[in-house]
Design a protein around this motif. Structure first.
Motif, PDB file in Angstrom:
ATOM      1  N   ILE A   1      39.138  38.163  74.397  1.00  0.00           N
ATOM      2  CA  ILE A   1      40.152  37.487  74.952  1.00  0.00           C
ATOM      3  C   ILE A   1      39.744  37.148  76.342  1.00  0.00           C
ATOM      4  N   LEU A   2      39.103  38.191  77.194  1.00  0.00           N
ATOM      5  CA  LEU A   2      38.584  37.756  78.421  1.00  0.00           C
ATOM      6  C   LEU A   2      37.297  36.632  78.514  1.00  0.00           C
ATOM      7  N   SER A   3      36.655  36.764  77.398  1.00  0.00           N
ATOM      8  CA  SER A   3      35.535  35.629  77.285  1.00  0.00           C
ATOM      9  C   SER A   3      35.957  34.360  76.904  1.00  0.00           C
ATOM     10  N   LEU A   4      37.245  34.109  76.678  1.00  0.00           N
ATOM     11  CA  LEU A   4      37.656  32.752  76.106  1.00  0.00           C
ATOM     12  C   LEU A   4      37.647  31.755  77.308  1.00  0.00           C
ATOM     13  N   PRO A   5      37.539  30.227  77.170  1.00  0.00           N
ATOM     14  CA  PRO A   5      37.357  29.424  78.394  1.00  0.00           C
ATOM     15  C   PRO A   5      38.865  29.459  78.842  1.00  0.00           C
ATOM     16  N   ASP A   6      39.735  29.388  77.886  1.00  0.00           N
ATOM     17  CA  ASP A   6      41.244  29.672  78.482  1.00  0.00           C
ATOM     18  C   ASP A   6      41.776  31.028  78.585  1.00  0.00           C
ATOM     19  N   SER A   7      41.600  31.460  79.549  1.00  0.00           N
ATOM     20  CA  SER A   7      41.952  33.106  79.703  1.00  0.00           C
ATOM     21  C   SER A   7      43.737  33.058  80.179  1.00  0.00           C
ATOM     22  N   PRO A   8      43.902  34.243  79.813  1.00  0.00           N
ATOM     23  CA  PRO A   8      45.493  34.393  80.037  1.00  0.00           C
ATOM     24  C   PRO A   8      45.744  34.636  81.429  1.00  0.00           C
ATOM     25  N   LYS A   9      46.819  34.659  81.745  1.00  0.00           N
ATOM     26  CA  LYS A   9      47.557  34.937  83.200  1.00  0.00           C
ATOM     27  C   LYS A   9      47.266  36.292  83.710  1.00  0.00           C
ATOM     28  N   VAL A  10      47.677  37.200  82.485  1.00  0.00           N
ATOM     29  CA  VAL A  10      47.691  38.663  82.923  1.00  0.00           C
ATOM     30  C   VAL A  10      47.466  39.320  81.636  1.00  0.00           C
ATOM     31  N   LEU A  11      46.640  40.102  81.656  1.00  0.00           N
ATOM     32  CA  LEU A  11      46.066  41.049  80.316  1.00  0.00           C
ATOM     33  C   LEU A  11      46.466  42.797  80.514  1.00  0.00           C
ATOM     34  N   PHE A  12      47.581  43.274  80.011  1.00  0.00           N
ATOM     35  CA  PHE A  12      47.752  44.389  80.233  1.00  0.00           C
ATOM     36  C   PHE A  12      46.935  45.321  78.927  1.00  0.00           C
ATOM     37  N   ALA A  13      46.113  46.264  79.365  1.00  0.00           N
ATOM     38  CA  ALA A  13      45.267  47.113  78.413  1.00  0.00           C
ATOM     39  C   ALA A  13      45.780  48.530  78.598  1.00  0.00           C
ATOM     40  N   THR A  14      46.140  49.391  77.444  1.00  0.00           N
ATOM     41  CA  THR A  14      46.451  50.787  77.745  1.00  0.00           C
ATOM     42  C   THR A  14      45.592  51.628  76.949  1.00  0.00           C
ATOM     43  N   CYS A  15      45.350  52.821  77.572  1.00  0.00           N
ATOM     44  CA  CYS A  15      44.759  53.884  76.882  1.00  0.00           C
ATOM     45  C   CYS A  15      45.402  55.235  77.209  1.00  0.00           C
ATOM     46  N   ARG A  16      45.087  56.366  76.362  1.00  0.00           N
ATOM     47  CA  ARG A  16      45.545  57.714  76.824  1.00  0.00           C
ATOM     48  C   ARG A  16      45.344  58.014  78.007  1.00  0.00           C
ATOM     49  N   SER A  17      43.988  57.922  78.486  1.00  0.00           N
ATOM     50  CA  SER A  17      43.549  58.504  79.936  1.00  0.00           C
ATOM     51  C   SER A  17      42.490  57.744  80.226  1.00  0.00           C
ATOM     52  N   LEU A  18      42.805  57.308  81.819  1.00  0.00           N
ATOM     53  CA  LEU A  18      42.078  56.272  82.546  1.00  0.00           C
ATOM     54  C   LEU A  18      40.940  57.170  83.251  1.00  0.00           C
ATOM     55  N   LYS A  19      41.085  58.292  83.234  1.00  0.00           N
ATOM     56  CA  LYS A  19      40.111  59.380  83.708  1.00  0.00           C
ATOM     57  C   LYS A  19      38.713  59.840  83.012  1.00  0.00           C
ATOM     58  N   SER A  20      39.104  59.516  81.631  1.00  0.00           N
ATOM     59  CA  SER A  20      38.043  60.282  80.518  1.00  0.00           C
ATOM     60  C   SER A  20      37.103  59.419  80.512  1.00  0.00           C
ATOM     61  N   ASP A  21      35.752  59.816  80.034  1.00  0.00           N
ATOM     62  CA  ASP A  21      34.658  59.106  79.765  1.00  0.00           C
ATOM     63  C   ASP A  21      34.677  58.085  78.784  1.00  0.00           C
ATOM     64  N   ASN A  22      35.757  58.302  77.825  1.00  0.00           N
ATOM     65  CA  ASN A  22      36.017  57.301  76.885  1.00  0.00           C
ATOM     66  C   ASN A  22      36.692  55.998  77.245  1.00  0.00           C
ATOM     67  N   SER A  23      37.193  56.000  78.630  1.00  0.00           N
ATOM     68  CA  SER A  23      37.552  54.793  79.199  1.00  0.00           C
ATOM     69  C   SER A  23      36.700  54.209  79.977  1.00  0.00           C
ATOM     70  N   ARG A  24      35.454  54.493  80.333  1.00  0.00           N
ATOM     71  CA  ARG A  24      34.555  54.094  81.322  1.00  0.00           C
ATOM     72  C   ARG A  24      34.326  52.820  81.095  1.00  0.00           C
ATOM     73  N   GLU A  25      33.948  52.174  80.002  1.00  0.00           N
ATOM     74  CA  GLU A  25      33.803  50.786  79.795  1.00  0.00           C
ATOM     75  C   GLU A  25      34.814  50.002  80.174  1.00  0.00           C
TER      76      GLU A  25
ATOM     77  N   ILE B   1      42.195  39.772  86.277  1.00  0.00           N
ATOM     78  CA  ILE B   1      43.386  39.575  85.408  1.00  0.00           C
ATOM     79  C   ILE B   1      43.891  40.722  84.527  1.00  0.00           C
ATOM     80  N   LEU B   2      42.835  41.630  84.523  1.00  0.00           N
ATOM     81  CA  LEU B   2      42.902  42.651  83.513  1.00  0.00           C
ATOM     82  C   LEU B   2      43.525  43.991  84.251  1.00  0.00           C
ATOM     83  N   HIS B   3      44.615  44.474  83.970  1.00  0.00           N
ATOM     84  CA  HIS B   3      45.420  45.571  84.501  1.00  0.00           C
ATOM     85  C   HIS B   3      45.520  46.668  83.393  1.00  0.00           C
ATOM     86  N   LEU B   4      44.897  47.882  83.801  1.00  0.00           N
ATOM     87  CA  LEU B   4      44.924  49.091  83.084  1.00  0.00           C
ATOM     88  C   LEU B   4      46.176  49.977  83.047  1.00  0.00           C
ATOM     89  N   LEU B   5      46.720  50.446  82.125  1.00  0.00           N
ATOM     90  CA  LEU B   5      47.779  51.351  81.972  1.00  0.00           C
ATOM     91  C   LEU B   5      47.536  52.627  81.290  1.00  0.00           C
TER      92      LEU B   5
END
Length: 258
Positions: A26-50, A60-64
């Motif tokens: 979605i972020l790679s599209l020429p017509d990008s969204p106004k805001v993109l909320f992306a969630t994961c269980r832990s923002l501190k873990s190695d699994n969320s590094r990328e 425009i990418l906001h992590l929760l």
């Protein structure tokens, strides 16, 4: 929803697999969204590094941080999203987060037979895969309704529940996988009920099978890769409107049997 330009998007389970690939596509599209909320269980873990690195490059990418089975976190996440939207509605909600089993192997999740399945396993998978998506839609309903009203009579609110061909009763020819198949069949049923209840509000609700993909969940035996499936899945989501509400669709747009 003819495109993603200037819309707001909320996706669960974004630290890896289909969720992370959806965010990147979605972020790679020429017509990008106004805001993109992306969630994961832990923002501190190695699994969320990328995912964190992606957010650093895309304002425009906001992590929760969000465990979809945590009711208190859900309440706080909705408040945070509403504050960020500042009076606007939520245009697209993608319920992607899910689990298959509590056991893993390098070739995907070990099949759970009747001898292996337990009450706790059934309840855990059902809570994550079926109960959580319903509660998330319920919590975001005011923001979805707000989006559907602007502009009038033009659907601007869509819910996509990520399902699976394992949720199809008609396609169940192998048995087993009780916890996952039952949870995804429930996702399909709640999708239809939501579509019937909220079509009058202009909210489109569909369930989508992303295909059997080589991910941590899908395993190495899966026939599809993320680059093969995700662009088609994103294109499908971008084309959805009320004429498709209540549908069970494959990532390529084909209709799936119930």
């Amino acid at each position: 929803m003819a495109a993603f330009k200037d819309i707001s998007i909320f996706i669960t389970g974004c630290n890896r697999g289909v969720g992370f690939a959806l965010v990147k596509q979605i972020l790679s599209l020429p017509d990008s969204p106004k805001v993109l909320f992306a969630t994961c269980r832990s923002l501190k873990s190695d699994n969320s590094r990328e995912l964190r690195e992606l957010a650093e490059k895309n304002p425009i990418l906001h992590l929760l941080e969000f465990d979809v089975t945590n009711a208190l976190q859900l309440e706080n996440v909705v408040k945070e999203v509403e504050a960020k939207l500042a009076g606007s509605g939520l245009n697209l909600l993608i319920n992607n987060a899910g689990i298959y089993d509590l056991k893993n192997s390098e070739y995907g999740v070990v099949s759970c037979t009747l001898d292996e399945v337990t009450r706790d396993l059934m309840m855990k998978v059902y809570e994550t895969n079926a109960v959580a998506p319903l509660m998330i839609v319920k919590a975001f309903l005011p923001l979805l309704r707000r989006a559907a009203k602007d502009p009038p009579f033009q659907p601007q609110a869509t819910v996509v529940n990520i399902s699976s061909d394992d949720g199809s009763v008609a396609l169940n020819v192998e048995g087993g996988h009780y916890q996952y198949k039952c949870s995804k069949a429930a996702v399909n049923m709640l999708t239809v009920s939501l579509s019937l209840d909220y079509a009058k509000d202009g909210i489109t609700v569909v369930c989508v099978d992303p295909g059997w993909i080589k991910t941590d969940m899908g395993g190495k035996a899966a026939p599809l890769t993320l680059p093969q499936a995700i662009p088609s899945l994103v294109k499908l989501i971008g084309s959805l409107d009320l004429s498709k509400t209540g549908s069970f669709l494959q990532y390529n747009g084909n209709t799936m049997p119930w």
